[in-house]
Scaffold this active site. Structure first.
Site, short mmCIF file in Angstrom:
data_model
loop_
_atom_site.label_atom_id
_atom_site.label_comp_id
_atom_site.label_asym_id
_atom_site.label_seq_id
_atom_site.Cartn_x
_atom_site.Cartn_y
_atom_site.Cartn_z
N ARG A 1 -28.31 40.82 19.86
CA ARG A 1 -29.28 41.74 19.29
C ARG A 1 -30.62 41.56 19.99
O ARG A 1 -31.04 40.42 20.26
CB ARG A 1 -29.45 41.49 17.78
CG ARG A 1 -28.22 41.85 16.95
CD ARG A 1 -28.06 43.36 16.86
NE ARG A 1 -26.89 43.74 16.08
CZ ARG A 1 -25.71 44.02 16.59
NH1 ARG A 1 -25.52 43.92 17.89
NH2 ARG A 1 -24.72 44.41 15.81
N HIS B 1 -26.49 48.14 27.16
CA HIS B 1 -25.75 47.99 25.90
C HIS B 1 -24.27 48.34 26.10
O HIS B 1 -23.72 49.21 25.40
CB HIS B 1 -26.36 48.85 24.80
CG HIS B 1 -26.06 48.32 23.42
ND1 HIS B 1 -26.94 48.39 22.38
CD2 HIS B 1 -24.96 47.70 22.92
CE1 HIS B 1 -26.40 47.86 21.29
NE2 HIS B 1 -25.19 47.42 21.61
#
Length: 310
Positions: free
Chosen positions: A225, A273
């Site tokens: 994250r 990502h």
């Protein structure tokens, strides 16, 4: 007849409709699957936090929300959601993808591959890396993804230390927890992998103080994250040589803004990502299995602890 609402956006519906129907049919369930079910008739919601659905109050018959994402931090605090919430844990797709990403980038840093890929002077400068047993690796976070990655790295011969907020036991991995355990885990981390959830307790867990505990020149791989890292502190640690390189797949703002210093920093690799994308076919099977369990009165898989945030 089970009423299932798909609330993850029109593009996802085009991808998921057929695999979900196939998976549900495989369990012999009688159901209606749509994007427009009347709220008062819905039993299950197949959900993505990006869908825009925030008020669950009208869903008076709702039995569970089944997220297509592993990260659920944007919904755990929703006070209108009063039914079980399951996050996506997909060993066939998502977990396997994460293990491959982490293993690949750990090996990249371990072997010093960048020096040979980027060699503008065409220098013949062989540097023999240590073998894996001489390269300690630490994984912060020992949930489903962290444990799978830690075991894979241990299988490659790395001495792996894992840290988590609560005690864990992972075969082949030295497991630590708590504040003192974190200090020890960081001190051993020539390569550090971040796979913690995004919670108030983990925000900026890598800051000026914790970065200073790493061995000088350590490499960081963050597919977990973005908010786990204090961006300014990381840039300072890279500039000073305290951190040798950071491979980052997640960020506080995505897509990463063009003006962000990570893009231009020679000590940072940005990936967009991609470490653990949900695979539609296997994720559909996970969702269908939870609906089967719900109808059979069995415990749902991968339930979120709303207080812990994951």
């Amino acid at each position: 007849m089970i009423e299932i609402l798909f609330s993850a956006g029109p593009e996802s519906w085009a991808e998921y409709e057929a695999p979900l129907r196939e998976a549900l049919d495989g369990h012999g369930l009688s159901y209606r699957l749509s994007c427009d079910a009347a709220p008062e008739s819905v039993d299950y919601i197949v959900y993505a936090p990006s869908s825009g659905l925030r008020d669950f109050t009208p869903y008076t018959r709702l039995r569970a929300v089944l997220s297509l994402w592993a990260g659920v931090e944007t919904i755990t605090g929703n006070e209108t959601l009063r039914v079980p919430l399951a996050r996506m844990v997909d060993e066939e797709g998502l977990t396997a993808g994460m293990v491959e990403y982490v293993a690949g980038h750990v090996l990249r840093h371990h072997l010093g591959i960048d020096a040979y890929i980027v060699n503008p002077g065409h220098e013949w400068a062989p540097v023999v890396p240590p073998l894996a047993p001489e390269r300690p690796v630490t994984v912060l976070g020992l949930g489903a993804l962290g444990s799978a990655c830690a075991k894979a790295l241990a299988g490659l011969g790395f001495p792996v230390t894992g840290w988590s907020r609560s005690p864990k036991d992972v075969a082949g991995v030295t497991c630590l927890h708590g504040e003192e355990g974190l200090k020890t885990a960081l001190a051993h981390a020539q390569i550090l992998v971040l796979l913690l959830p995004n919670t108030p307790a983990t925000k900026n867990i890598l800051n000026a103080g914790t970065l200073a505990r790493l061995p000088r020149g350590a490499a960081i791989v963050n597919p977990g994250r973005g908010p786990l890292i204090d961006d300014a502190a990381l840039i300072a640690a890279l500039d000073s040589g305290q951190v040798g390189h950071a491979t980052l797949d997640v960020f506080r703002i995505e897509p990463l803004p063009a003006e962000h210093p990570f893009w231009a920093h020679p000590g940072v690799t940005v990936t967009p990502h991609i470490a653990a994308e949900t695979r539609v076919s296997s994720a559909a099977r996970v969702v269908a299995e939870n609906i089967r369990r719900g109808e059979a009165g069995e415990p749902l898989l991968h339930l979120v602890d709303r207080d812990a945030g994951y």
